[in-house]
Design a protein around this motif. Structure first.
Motif, short mmCIF file in Angstrom:
data_model
loop_
_atom_site.label_atom_id
_atom_site.label_comp_id
_atom_site.label_asym_id
_atom_site.label_seq_id
_atom_site.Cartn_x
_atom_site.Cartn_y
_atom_site.Cartn_z
N HIS A 1 0.83 -1.22 0.00
CA HIS A 1 0.00 0.00 0.00
C HIS A 1 0.86 1.27 0.00
CE1 HIS A 1 -4.19 -1.05 0.11
NE2 HIS A 1 -4.06 -1.88 1.12
N GLU B 1 -6.58 -0.99 -3.77
CA GLU B 1 -6.71 -2.36 -3.26
C GLU B 1 -6.42 -3.42 -4.32
OE1 GLU B 1 -6.57 -3.12 -0.32
OE2 GLU B 1 -7.37 -1.37 0.73
N TYR C 1 -10.42 -7.23 -4.10
CA TYR C 1 -9.21 -7.92 -3.68
C TYR C 1 -8.97 -9.16 -4.55
CZ TYR C 1 -9.35 -5.02 0.56
OH TYR C 1 -9.38 -3.96 1.43
#
Ligand SMILES: [Zn+2]
Length: 1015
Positions: free
Chosen positions: A402, A421, A499
């Protein structure tokens, strides 16, 4: 929930518009504008790039002085912001986020989302869970300003500037503030005892970009969008706290202390890790200063129990050194033993792939977190309690990734969550795959090898988990595109799409382009957009300008639609292979020639629609397989292989398997489970349950249970096959055609039989987030005539038709189901409305309502039980033979099993049908409640049933008004015993004995693996 709120400021004329519209302006205007136009045109010529993009970003620099009151769980702070307007517009207002106010009452956007997703009602009535920000006093350049909270959004305020803030100008905004820190069980900000997670905590300007202001309320599902700038934060707190924060620690004394802690942790005895209580806070306080550049957020975590480890990573491209730290408590000390090496390795590897890590330091802290497995902030990550080393490494890798896709590439996460994400998950998967190429799924998710063997998943690699989760949604046609705003996803799809599917998608693109081209494109994207606000088009440009490949299939197909991919082998003629795309997405496919344990060729073919002949290389392989390594999101894999020889080159072997199996491409698995059974007529039965898998929905599904009965030496059993059709983007989401058959023994040395053909049409929700779903159904049933059986005759067949409509509101809170139905046989017709509603108290507890109204349109005078029944039907009254009745034809109350019933039309429990139950009209209300408050877990529920029918209109015992009230207990939906304690006089006269009112339901539907899945 609506999409993102975008409030447009009245802007100065846009830079492109004057050029386009000038010719149509009146002459006087043209003269006036000429003055502006000339310098303007020069600007266009000299900066064509800047002009065409109109890109700008605001700069926001923070200075915050904060102190922690760890007795009252408060922050007392003063903030100074230097806001620089780089936009071409003059700003008259500013929007500020006051996110701690998300926890301030039950009507904030956060509270409303938690209510919708998790049924958390009246959450912030609990003073411990409540949080807020107050004591605000905004001043601009030292002058007081007018400001106000937005209606219904107390976590956003609007500041009205005294003077416009012109292009290129800056202002100094100051305010004191105080934050009440909520107990950390709700979302990201909170404290667990004296362990503090200080996130989304300070007044923060919303983003102003080329599309205007982006004030966004704090939500649990849905992340953020913030301006870049410098942070200078000083934290004052008791001296024995260990603090991990965004940025560089600038306090030499503290640096030294952390060094000491780090050496101590390394040498420390294991036993020290056991102590987990909070030591008393020091009388003395300390002031720690952290600074961070090019950051869009600042988070800090404080705990007096933290153990510390410190390391260093040398970045592969620049050779720059990054300080790394991990902080953890005794609870997870054993697990965190290797955390520092996970951190260092991940930072190194991601830097190689994407470009060097963007900051000077990185810290991972372990905490009791309530917002998923981990949460990312610039240069710091918080990780919740993990089960095992693999999971910890995976979460750390994810949160570290991230730092590139969230921290350095500051996309609008609320609007385009996939940009963060999705890419982060793709890199997590790539990293874990490289680190643990042979890890099996069961080792992480099942943990028990024997069970894994039983489930036939012993060899399944761990990487398959994302595909399995995605397939469950995809096969049921419940996917959502990947480029939607965070608030548009269902709770489940937020994880599955953003995801799982996004990770599969980006790694598919990588496999197609090859690592070097993919990495070069991403590096290009990273360097171009580092510390800026990229949009999806910028990501696409980075790929397309670098690869010269046609990537429409990815950006306009896989990302922005739910078109599916299902390639199928058709025919093989020498070196020519005919492949068909049964799906809608013309995306690349990969073919492999596979021989005995070896790979002979791999070939990528650009995507196509319909059928296409593909040239394949020759060689000594025996079989050609589409995507054997599960790189592409293929919907069905049983049609993915073809052999070079044999009579049936596409056929897959049929393999029996004990118990259950998760789909295995390349073979048809028939699962078997030995079964025994008993009914009064068949006596003891032995047989087998057969089905073709569980977990994943399939186009074709079956469940059969044939038995041999020793009592009458007949065959008995039950079977049902389903065929599911899931069209793309149609009015109907799913059509299920089913065929069902049943035969069991009946009195008079005969068998009863039933065959049923069904059609169910599930409609697509225009707004998938809406909890309401609609379906229609129709059944044609032929069954042995029950009235002939119970009167001892040889049964003929009777036929019935059913049709209906169902409206359902699913979810934790106040679920609702309405069914309108029509049924007819050769001698009767009836119609009914059945409404079920639950008023939720909290969690799954609630008050259940059932309202039923039925009318006979035609009545059979000969067979009473075709009419509307007041109370639950026994087996002798169930002319459609639904349910599993071990003693279906028993006469009440002769045997234990004669008390079995199925709740039917009227909803009464006491058996009254024979005497006065069947009627032409019927209306009834049933109420069932969970026990109040803490007693809710006790498996006893009081119920009340009220019914009015047309059976007898006289007063006294034949009153048409029925009432009963009592208690039910049992295992819900499987075995429930009903005990009516109080009944009306008419019931009393028929069933005087309390004992003869007790009945039960027993349903084995729960064990049908096909029915187990959500539909
Ligand atoms: Zn994430």
């Amino acid at each position: 929930m609506g999409s993102i709120l975008q409030i447009m400021e009245p802007k100065s004329p846009s830079m492109t518009e004057p050029v386009r519209s000038l010719l149509s302006l009146p002459a006087s205007c043209q003269v006036a504008l000429r003055r502006f136009l000339l310098p303007f045109l020069i600007l266009i010529i000299s900066f064509p790039d800047t002009f065409s993009q109109r890109y700008f970003q605001q700069e926001v620099n923070y200075n915050i002085e904060v102190s922690l009151d760890d007795e009252r769980h408060m922050l007392i702070a003063y903030e100074t912001i230097w806001y620089i307007n780089n936009s071409p517009d003059s700003l008259r207002i500013l929007y500020f986020h006051l996110w701690p106010n998300a926890y301030s009452n039950n009507n904030t956007p956060l509270a409303r989302q938690l209510f919708q997703l998790q049924g958390k009602q009246k959450l912030f009535n609990d003073p411990q869970l409540r949080g807020y920000i107050d004591s605000l006093d905004f001043k601009i350049n030292a002058q007081p300003v007018q400001w106000e909270l937005l209606p219904d959004k107390p976590d956003i305020c609007k500041i009205i500037l005294n003077q416009p803030l012109f292009t290129g100008d800056s202002i100094l905004i100051t305010t004191p503030f105080r934050v009440k820190i909520p107990k950390g069980v709700t979302s990201r900000l909170g404290h667990v005892g004296q362990s503090y997670q200080i996130t989304q905590w300070f007044p923060k300007p919303a983003v102003y970009d080329e599309t205007g202001w982006h004030p966004i309320s704090y939500l649990d599902q849905g992340e953020f969008y913030s301006e870049y700038g410098r942070f200078d934060v000083s934290i004052t707190l008791p001296a024995n706290y260990v603090v991990g924060a965004t940025g560089e620690l600038q306090t030499p004394g503290e640096q030294k202390w952390l060094e000491q802690l780090a050496t101590r942790t390394v040498c420390k005895d294991e036993t020290i890790y056991d102590e987990d209580d909070f030591p008393a806070s020091s009388e003395q306080t300390k002031k720690l200063r952290f600074t961070a550049g090019n950051a869009h957020d600042f988070a800090w975590f404080a705990d007096k129990r933290f153990h510390v480890r410190k390391g260093e990573v040398k970045l592969p491209h620049s050779g720059r050194e990054v300080t790394t730290r991990v902080m953890f408590t005794g609870v997870q000390a054993k697990l965190w033993e290797n955390a520092l090496s996970y951190v260092n390795d991940a930072i190194c590897r991601f830097s190689e792939w994407i470009g060097d890590y963007p900051y000077q330091s990185y810290t991972a802290v372990q905490s009791a977190l309530s917002a998923g497995a981990g949460m990312e902030y610039p240069g710091i990550t918080v990780v919740g309690i993990q089960d095992d080393a693999y999971s910890l490494e995976e979460v750390l890798a994810h949160e570290i990734a991230h730092n590139w896709f969230y921290a350095a590439l500051g996309s609008n996460e609320r609007r385009f969550p996939f940009m963060d994400e999705g890419l982060t998950s793709a890199y997590t998967a790539r990293y874990m795959d490289e680190r643990h190429p042979n890890k099996k799924l069961w080792e992480v998710y099942v943990k028990n090898r024997k069970l894994a063997k039983l489930l036939n998943i012993e060899k399944m690699p761990v990487q398959r988990i994302g595909e399995l989760q995605w397939l469950m949604q995809a096969r049921d046609n419940l996917e959502q595109p990947l480029d939607l705003p965070a608030t548009c996803y269902t709770d489940l799809n937020y994880g599955v799409m953003l995801y799982d599917k996004a990770a599969i998608g980006f790694n598919y693109l990588r496999a197609y382009l090859g690592d070097s081209l993919f990495d070069a494109s991403i590096q290009n994207y990273y360097h171009q957009w580092k510390f800026r606000h990229p949009q999806p088009k910028d990501l696409r440009n980075a790929f397309e300008s670098h690869t010269e490949k046609e990537l429409t299939w990815f950006f306009n197909g896989l990302l922005s639609t739910t078109k599916q991919l299902d390639y199928k082998m058709v025919r093989l003629k020498g070196q020519h292979l005919l492949v068909k795309n049964k799906g809608e997405l013309p995306a690349p496919l990969v073919l492999q020639g596979v021989g005995r344990d070896s790979l002979h060729f791999e070939k990528w073919v650009d995507g196509f629609e319909g059928e296409r002949w593909v040239e394949i290389p020759g060689g000594d392989y025996s079989e050609i397989v589409i995507d054997p390594n599960h790189i592409t999101p293929e919907l069905y894999r049983l049609n993915n292989n073809i052999r070079k020889s044999g009579a049936f080159p596409k056929a897959n072997p049929v393999v029996p398997n004990f118990l259950f199996s998760v789909e295995d491409p390349g073979k048809h698995t028939i699962n078997y489970i030995p079964a025994i059974n008993w009914t009064r007529e068949n006596k003891f039965m032995i047989g087998v349950a057969l089905h073709n898998g569980f977990l994943l929905p399939k186009a074709f599904e079956y469940f059969a249970m044939p038995f041999y009965a020793f009592g009458n030496n007949h065959l008995a059993g039950y079977g049902k096959i389903y065929y599911n059709i899931t069209p793309y983007d149609k009015f109907i989401r799913k059509a299920t055609i089913s065929l069902e058959g049943k035969q069991f023994g009946a009195p008079g040395n005969q068998n009863y039989q039933k065959a049923e053909a069904g059609l169910e049409l599930f409609f697509r929700n225009r707004n998938i987030n809406s909890p309401f779903t609609q379906m229609v159904f129709g059944n044609y049933i032929t069954a042995s005539n029950l009235s002939q059986i119970v009167s001892g005759q040889k049964a003929e067949y009777s036929s019935f038709i059913q049709m209906g409509y169902r409206l359902q509101k699913a979810g934790m809170v106040n679920p609702l189901k309405l069914v309108a139905s029509y049924e007819s046989g050769s001698s009767f017709k009836k119609t009914a409305l059945d409404l079920n509603y639950k008023l939720s108290y909290y969690g799954t507890a609630g008050l259940e309502f059932r309202l039923y109204a039925g009318v006979m349109l035609k009545k059979d005078p000969e067979v009473p039980f075709y009419a509307l029944s007041a109370s639950g039907r026994s087996g002798r009254e169930h002319y459609l033979y639904r349910g599993t009745y071990p003693d279906r034809f028993a006469i009440f109350p002769n045997t234990f099993w004669s008390r079995q019933m199925t709740l039917s039309e009227g909803g009464l429990v006491t058996p009254v049908n024979n005497r006065m139950g069947y009627s032409n009209h019927l209306i009834s209300l049933s109420l069932t409640s969970s026990l109040p408050e803490k007693a809710g877990w006790i498996p006893v529920k009081p119920f009340i049933n009220i019914l009015l029918n047309d059976h007898g209109l006289s007063e006294g015992p034949d009153s048409p008004f029925f009432f009963e009230g009592g208690l039910k207990t049992g295992l819900w939906n499987l075995f429930e015993v009903y005990v009516p304690l109080v009944v009306s006089r008419n019931i009393q006269t028929i069933n005087g004995s309390f004992k003869d009112r007790i009945r039960f339901i027993f349903s084995l539907d729960l064990f049908n693996p096909v029915k187990l899945k959500s539909r």
